[in-house]
Enzyme design. Structure first.
Site, PDB file in Angstrom:
ATOM      1  N   SER A 689     -22.501 -36.760 -54.663  1.00 15.78           N
ATOM      2  CA  SER A 689     -22.304 -38.200 -54.468  1.00 15.78           C
ATOM      3  C   SER A 689     -22.896 -39.028 -55.596  1.00 15.78           C
ATOM      4  O   SER A 689     -22.624 -40.226 -55.688  1.00 15.78           O
ATOM      5  CB  SER A 689     -22.919 -38.641 -53.133  1.00 15.78           C
ATOM      6  OG  SER A 689     -24.316 -38.450 -53.136  1.00 15.78           O
ATOM      7  N   LYS A 732     -26.942 -45.870 -47.374  1.00 14.18           N
ATOM      8  CA  LYS A 732     -27.202 -46.052 -48.800  1.00 14.18           C
ATOM      9  C   LYS A 732     -27.226 -47.532 -49.167  1.00 14.18           C
ATOM     10  O   LYS A 732     -28.124 -47.991 -49.887  1.00 14.18           O
ATOM     11  CB  LYS A 732     -26.150 -45.314 -49.620  1.00 14.18           C
ATOM     12  CG  LYS A 732     -26.262 -43.793 -49.535  1.00 14.18           C
ATOM     13  CD  LYS A 732     -25.162 -43.100 -50.316  1.00 14.18           C
ATOM     14  CE  LYS A 732     -25.338 -41.580 -50.262  1.00 14.18           C
ATOM     15  NZ  LYS A 732     -24.269 -40.874 -50.999  1.00 14.18           N
TER      16      LYS A 732
END
Length: 842
Positions: A689, A732
């Site tokens: 990611s 996030k």
């Protein structure tokens, strides 16, 4: 050529959070609704469970797998209860003594409800015989007949001796008894001849007397030799008399018993064996003072010695599927049986339908049963009455539900279960006996035929591990019920959440929820699913939130649960779990961990990672930096070099090299080398990611163009530069927002996410509110070029027909730097020419 692409703008607040319209639910409180009476979002699993239960073929046992809380146990239990209720009640099973081989007890199969009456009948038979046999042996008839036999034997013995004595007297010999036995002596004139007198007789007289004594001595010895045979014959007659008396008594009682079991040939055969054994061992029923086997009363009450001989006539009921009656007491059977008061009391008694057993502690003894031992005089002894049943016995003819993880963690339990399913029998063995380590004398009970459906409940990793590593697993568990974690979000599934609340209100006295509270629960379900278009099927977590909200509603004495109670419960749950997150954020705020949220830096960018702590996850920014220098096109992943990078992270870094080569250096090799690192990372790094983040840092370092530190980045990248979706997008974003909010929101801060992740956004209300006020921004990008434009404020640039990028663009700067590096690299590789050759000849 000028790039005419539209400028990328932040996402609207409507795209950051998909709210649930409480007005469209159609109720005021969940008290108006019917409880949830079916399982939602698990159509595939429901069909698999139906098939697994209904399929009556070998090997079609069921493994239901999915995360804990998705309703595996409840769904399986619901279907099994329905299915088992429609099936016939299985029969009873008993263990009885094997009179031919006592160490191999026999297993008797009886119709349901017939085992316990048989045990009672046998106990009463022995009790009746315990009174009838001694009485028969004390009767006048028996005594008279035995006395007659004794008199006959005595008379026969005396007549024989009298006849011999008379014969001896006729020839001048006398038979007399001495302390050492019987002897013969000469007689003259009616008196025994003294040895001295005998020597004075003439030789003819001595010869006559000697021959007479030898003749009588020989007949006397013959008579004495015949005595054991006479005594044996006498004993046989006494024994035959006892057998006759016993047989008369027993046959009367047996004849009263056998009509009840005319439909059970095995039971009749067993009763006949009992009949013969009792006749052969009638003395065991006589009092000890009469030469019998012990105190009868103590034996019948179970208070005698453990090796009591009369225990061999008892019946050990190991499976009792009959209804309870007032006579079902421990005193009736003398043994612990399923549904009784001893070791088997925890095994359910079945009255209607097939049994459904859920064994919580699947050890080998709990599954197969066990043989208990009793210590006596330093030795361990046992008998068939000490055989105790297991879960397989109780579930035989029905269903057995086991937790797969518990089963696999118990020594030898998995192998024992497989062996039972393969052989279709229940063979009671201890783990020591299975592997040849038995150290005590034990039994070998006859195996009981097994007809059962086993259901295992577990996690997906257990199912796939067993499928891969155990060849027998797929043969025995051919049906897999895969429980999903998400379902589509719709008005119908929202109502499922509402009806779940109605169920809790009725079953657990949880306060009703109003419509707005249900709407907030639906939004929470979407957040659990990490998808605004899906809802979580983890009903355990949803129900827990309702219970916790009920607690806070009780504190305010509210009659219904409102959205504020739901939010309070969510906040409290987070607060209980976020100590570690708070400490990390504190370190960032105090600049112990360096994270810049303003300004611009070359080769540095803020990436985002997710930490998972049990059920709680949170995001944390990480500073990623890149440095370049002349080299051979290698991108060095420092995390991997020090064994902190996982394989997925290494894969992402390799993709970066492919992207750089294919886009910027098709005609010549890369002449640069780069180092990438997660700064202040002290643990393992895995996942791809951050690959787009690393690529931004790398391009920035090559082109020497600074990147905005106020924008954090997440997303993976493919070889064509397309930004791909990642997990944990909400956590996030919120992790970087918390840092920015603590330092003060400036309006230039934000997060850049893949466009494919927009449908997953279900952000906290404070993040959405800050975005609505323009204090924080969320960007969605589909390519690396789009991300570069946001991070630099410059045009990325699109190549023309000749492959040239426009002046002033980021891509033009990258290609120029790479070309310059290639020229320098060639200069280093070419040999230096002598100065004399530098002049041109004319």
């Amino acid at each position: 050529m000028t790039d005419t692409k539209p400028q990328i703008v932040p996402l609207s607040t409507e795209m950051l959070y998909t709210a649930c319209d409480s007005g469209g639910l159609g109720f005021k409180t969940t008290a108006e609704l019917e409880p949830l009476d079916h399982f939602v979002g698990q159509d595939r699993a429901v069909e698999a469970v139906k098939f697994g239960i209904g399929m009556r073929r070998d090997g079609y046992n069921l493994f239901a797998f999915g995360p804990e809380g998705t309703g595996k146990s409840s769904l399986v239990k619901n279907f099994l209860e329905t299915s088992s209720a429609e099936e016939p009640v299985p029969g009873d099973w008993c263990y009885v003594n094997n009179f031919a081989e006592p160490h191999k007890p026999r297993a008797l199969s009886l119709p349901p409800g017939r085992g316990r009456p048989l045990a009672r009948d046998m106990n009463r038979l022995i009790e009746d015989l315990g009174a009838a046999i001694p009485a028969a042996f004390e009767s006048d008839e028996y005594r008279n007949r035995r006395q007659h036999m004794e008199d006959e034997f005595k008379k026969s013995h005396e007549d024989s001796m009298t006849s011999l004595q008379e014969e001896a007297e006729e020839i001048g010999v006398s038979i007399m008894r001495t302390p050492t036995g019987v002897a013969v002596a000469p007689v003259k004139n009616g008196e025994i001849v003294d040895p001295e007198v005998f020597k004075k007789l003439t030789k003819d007289e001595q010869d006559v007397l000697t021959k007479a004594m030898e003749k009588i001595q020989e007949k006397l010895q013959n008579a004495l030799r015949s005595m054991p045979a006479w005594e044996k014959e006498h004993r046989d007659l006494i024994r035959d008399l006892g057998r006759e008396i016993t047989e008369f008594v027993v046959s009367h009682l047996i004849n009263d018993l056998t009509p009840k079991y005319q439909d059970l040939p095995e039971v009749l055969s067993y009763i006949e064996d009992v009949n013969l054994d009792i006749i052969d061992h009638a003395q065991d029923f006589l009092p000890q003072e009469a030469g019998g086997g012990g105190t009868l009363g103590a034996l019948l009450q179970g208070g005698g010695e453990p090796e009591s001989t009369l225990k061999r006539y008892k019946v050990n009921v190991v499976v009792d599927n009959g209804p309870s009656t007032p006579e079902d007491t421990r005193e009736d059977t003398g043994e612990d049986t399923p549904g009784g008061t001893g070791a088997g009391a925890d095994l359910p008694r079945q009255v209607t339908g097939a049994p459904m057993i859920h064994e919580e502690h699947p050890t080998v003894p709990k599954l197969l049963g066990r043989i208990e031992h009793l210590s006596q005089m330093g030795a361990l002894i046992t008998d068939f009455t000490m055989i105790k049943p297991g879960a397989l016995h109780a579930a035989n003819g029905g269903y057995l539900v086991l937790d797969a993880r518990k089963l696999l963690t118990q020594p030898y339990a998995w192998d024992a279960l497989k062996r039972a399913l393969v052989t279709k029998t229940i063979r009671i063995e201890s783990p020591g006996e299975m592997y040849g380590f038995a150290s005590t004398i034990s039994l070998e009970p006859e195996p009981i035929p097994l007809q059962i459906k086993v259901v295992l409940l577990g996690e997906p990793d257990l199912y796939y591990l067993l499928s891969r590593h155990d060849p027998e697993f797929r043969k025995l568990f051919k049906v897999a019920a895969d429980f999903d974690t998400v379902m589509s979000r719709s008005a119908e599934t929202a109502m499922h959440y509402a009806r779940l609340a109605a169920s809790l209100s009725r079953e657990e006295d949880v306060r009703p929820l109003d419509a707005k509270a249900v709407a907030r629960i639906v939004e929470y379900g979407a957040r659990l699913a990490d998808d605004s278009e899906r809802l979580s099927t983890h009903m355990g977590s949803v129900a827990d939130l309702m219970r916790e909200a009920d607690y806070f509603a009780a504190e305010t004495k509210a009659k219904t649960i409102g959205p504020k109670h739901i939010q309070t419960a969510i906040d409290a749950k987070t607060y209980r779990s976020d100590r570690f997150r708070e400490r990390l954020q504190e370190q960032i705020e105090r600049d112990t961990i360096v994270i810049d949220t303003d300004g611009m830096r070359v080769g540095e960018v803020n990436g985002l990672a997710v930490y998972q702590l049990d059920h709680f996850s949170f995001g944390k920014p990480s500073r990623i930096s890149a440095r370049v220098h002349l080299g051979r096109g290698e991108v060095v992943d420092i995390e991997r070099e020090v064994a902190l990078g996982g394989p997925l992270h290494a894969k992402g870094v390799l993709i970066l090299s492919s992207y750089l080569t294919s886009k910027y250096s098709k005609e010549a090799p890369l002449a640069l080398a780069a180092n990438l690192v997660f700064e202040q990372s002290y643990g393992g790094v895995d996942g791809d990611s951050a690959s787009s983040t690393e690529l931004y840092a790398l391009i920035s370092a090559i082109a020497e163009i600074p990147l905005k530190q106020s924008i954090a980045v997440t997303g993976s990248v493919d070889q064509r530069g397309r930004v791909q979706a990642i997990g944990g997008v909400n956590e996030k974003i919120e992790g970087f927002f918390d840092i920015c909010e603590a330092r003060g929101l400036t309006g230039s801060q934000g997060v850049m996410v893949p466009k494919a992740n927009v449908k997953h956004l279900m952000l906290r209300s404070d993040v959405v509110e800050a975005c609505a006020k323009g204090q924080f921004r969320i960007y969605a990008v589909a390519s690396i070029d789009e991300g570069l434009e946001i991070l630099t404020g410059l045009e990325a640039g699109v190549a023309d027909d000749k492959g040239q990028y426009p002046l002033g663009s980021i891509n033009r700067a990258v290609t120029a730097k790479l070309a310059a590096s290639a020229k320098k690299a060639r200069a280093f590789t070419q040999p230096a020419q002598p100065q004399g050759n530098s002049k041109r000849k004319r």
